[in-house]
Write an enzyme that holds these catalytic residues in place. Sequence first.
Site, PDB file in Angstrom:
ATOM      1  N   ARG A   1      -6.755   8.749 -10.205  1.00  0.00           N
ATOM      2  CA  ARG A   1      -7.358   9.015  -8.896  1.00  0.00           C
ATOM      3  C   ARG A   1      -6.273   9.451  -7.910  1.00  0.00           C
ATOM      4  O   ARG A   1      -5.193   8.864  -7.825  1.00  0.00           O
ATOM      5  CB  ARG A   1      -8.048   7.758  -8.379  1.00  0.00           C
ATOM      6  CG  ARG A   1      -8.710   7.916  -6.994  1.00  0.00           C
ATOM      7  CD  ARG A   1      -7.818   7.446  -5.860  1.00  0.00           C
ATOM      8  NE  ARG A   1      -8.491   7.499  -4.564  1.00  0.00           N
ATOM      9  CZ  ARG A   1      -7.892   7.324  -3.400  1.00  0.00           C
ATOM     10  NH1 ARG A   1      -6.597   7.082  -3.363  1.00  0.00           N
ATOM     11  NH2 ARG A   1      -8.557   7.392  -2.272  1.00  0.00           N
TER      12      ARG A   1
ATOM     13  N   SER B   1       0.809  -1.217   0.000  1.00  0.00           N
ATOM     14  CA  SER B   1       0.000   0.000   0.000  1.00  0.00           C
ATOM     15  C   SER B   1       0.840   1.264   0.000  1.00  0.00           C
ATOM     16  O   SER B   1       0.291   2.365   0.022  1.00  0.00           O
ATOM     17  CB  SER B   1      -0.951  -0.008   1.199  1.00  0.00           C
ATOM     18  OG  SER B   1      -0.233  -0.083   2.399  1.00  0.00           O
TER      19      SER B   1
ATOM     20  N   THR C   1      -5.371   8.186   7.549  1.00  0.00           N
ATOM     21  CA  THR C   1      -5.323   6.946   6.797  1.00  0.00           C
ATOM     22  C   THR C   1      -6.756   6.507   6.525  1.00  0.00           C
ATOM     23  O   THR C   1      -7.673   6.941   7.209  1.00  0.00           O
ATOM     24  CB  THR C   1      -4.539   5.878   7.586  1.00  0.00           C
ATOM     25  OG1 THR C   1      -4.441   4.698   6.796  1.00  0.00           O
ATOM     26  CG2 THR C   1      -5.215   5.547   8.906  1.00  0.00           C
ATOM     27  N   GLY C   2      -6.924   5.662   5.540  1.00  0.00           N
ATOM     28  CA  GLY C   2      -8.282   5.213   5.218  1.00  0.00           C
ATOM     29  C   GLY C   2      -8.738   5.773   3.888  1.00  0.00           C
ATOM     30  O   GLY C   2      -7.915   6.125   3.033  1.00  0.00           O
TER      31      GLY C   2
ATOM     32  N   THR D   1       1.781   6.952  -0.011  1.00  0.00           N
ATOM     33  CA  THR D   1       0.880   5.830  -0.295  1.00  0.00           C
ATOM     34  C   THR D   1       0.876   5.507  -1.790  1.00  0.00           C
ATOM     35  O   THR D   1       1.198   6.361  -2.626  1.00  0.00           O
ATOM     36  CB  THR D   1      -0.554   6.188   0.147  1.00  0.00           C
ATOM     37  OG1 THR D   1      -1.393   5.046   0.013  1.00  0.00           O
ATOM     38  CG2 THR D   1      -1.143   7.304  -0.698  1.00  0.00           C
TER      39      THR D   1
ATOM     40  N   THR E   1      -1.897   3.911   3.856  1.00  0.00           N
ATOM     41  CA  THR E   1      -1.026   5.062   3.931  1.00  0.00           C
ATOM     42  C   THR E   1      -0.090   4.996   5.106  1.00  0.00           C
ATOM     43  O   THR E   1      -0.506   4.629   6.201  1.00  0.00           O
ATOM     44  CB  THR E   1      -1.914   6.319   4.150  1.00  0.00           C
ATOM     45  OG1 THR E   1      -2.901   6.338   3.152  1.00  0.00           O
ATOM     46  CG2 THR E   1      -1.109   7.580   4.143  1.00  0.00           C
TER      47      THR E   1
HETATM   48  N1  GLY Z   1      -5.561   7.320   2.368  1.00  0.00           N
HETATM   49  C1  GLY Z   1      -4.972   6.971   1.168  1.00  0.00           C
HETATM   50  C2  GLY Z   1      -5.814   7.114  -0.007  1.00  0.00           C
HETATM   51  O1  GLY Z   1      -7.025   7.136   0.105  1.00  0.00           O
HETATM   52  O2  GLY Z   1      -5.277   7.180  -1.092  1.00  0.00           O
END
Ligand code: GLY
Length: 336
Positions: free
Chosen positions: A224, A81, A247-248, A214, A196
């Site tokens: 994106r 990730s 994060t998330g 990330t 992340t």
């Molecule tokens: N928190 C990392 C992302 O949504 O890309």
Amino acid sequence: MTNRRRFLAASLAAAATTALARTSRAAAAPGGKRRPRVVSTWDFGVAANQGAWQVLSRGGSVLDAVEAGARVPEADPNNHSVGRAGYPDRDGRLTLDASIMDGNGDCGAVAAVEHIAHPISVARRVMEKTPHVLLVGDGALQFAIEQDFPKENLLAPESEQAWREWLKKSEYKPTANSENQTYGKGKPGDANNHDTLGLLAVDAQGRLAGACTTSGMAWKLHGRVGDSPIIGAGLYVDNEVGGATSTGVGEEVIRTAGSFLVVELMRQGRSPQQACEEAVKRIVRKRMKSAKDLQVGFLALNRAGEVGAFAIQKGFTYAVCDASKQDALFDSASAL
Ligand code: GLY
């Protein structure tokens, strides 16, 4: 004491008890005020913290420390990730996001950059060598090459294999905490891994810096960009107050300017823990009807060295490193 003050005191005590009760990964919750200190998101934050601590404990700057810390998971072949072993987008292209900020308001970021193993270091160059804050896509790559970063084919065989598995159904369903479920476990078919590394550091003088890096959501639409390279969303730092990172699901963090919100709540007098809780609860209040599995977590560090963390769902972990212990790992308290 007025009724309102009694109620507030009782609520705060209950919140603190809850936070401690859920802190099972280490013997005790992070001590009170202690600086210098480094904190990071997730289990892989332990190694990131140690990378930062090597710099900070030898008298290096907080900015050098957070960059060094972020480079650890970026280079980790088991981390799907973040960085070079990250999972690609739906077209099989690995695009990376990163940001860096110090407590004076200097910051830099790159988004959707390909072929560069250490986007956090490119973000720092954006901060230090350009009048800009954010470079994206081909422009970020061009700048990185001009700055002598090697251009590499980064798609790891395991990540490519995972992408080919995903292509069979091409389903996109983000799952909470997928980063820790797959971290280091070598499950190439696990479809929805994303998240992340957010890292914050404070030195002995109360100077702060933060880094966030990330590969974003696995199998995302090409182009994106999540919260991580957006200053104020995935990362915000102010020497007058403290720093926060997230994060998330990045879209939800961008919608709430999450890390900026946490820092501003601390500025208004909330502790790092209270600030993280309030920011998460705002997302829960506004967004959870449409997204029951949503995960967002915030991690905060104030200039005194106090730490706070809170997430929507159980499962968010964070690492704390200081002179007394360099491998502490905690389960965050959560709203649900
Ligand atoms: N928190 C990392 C992302 O949504 O890309």
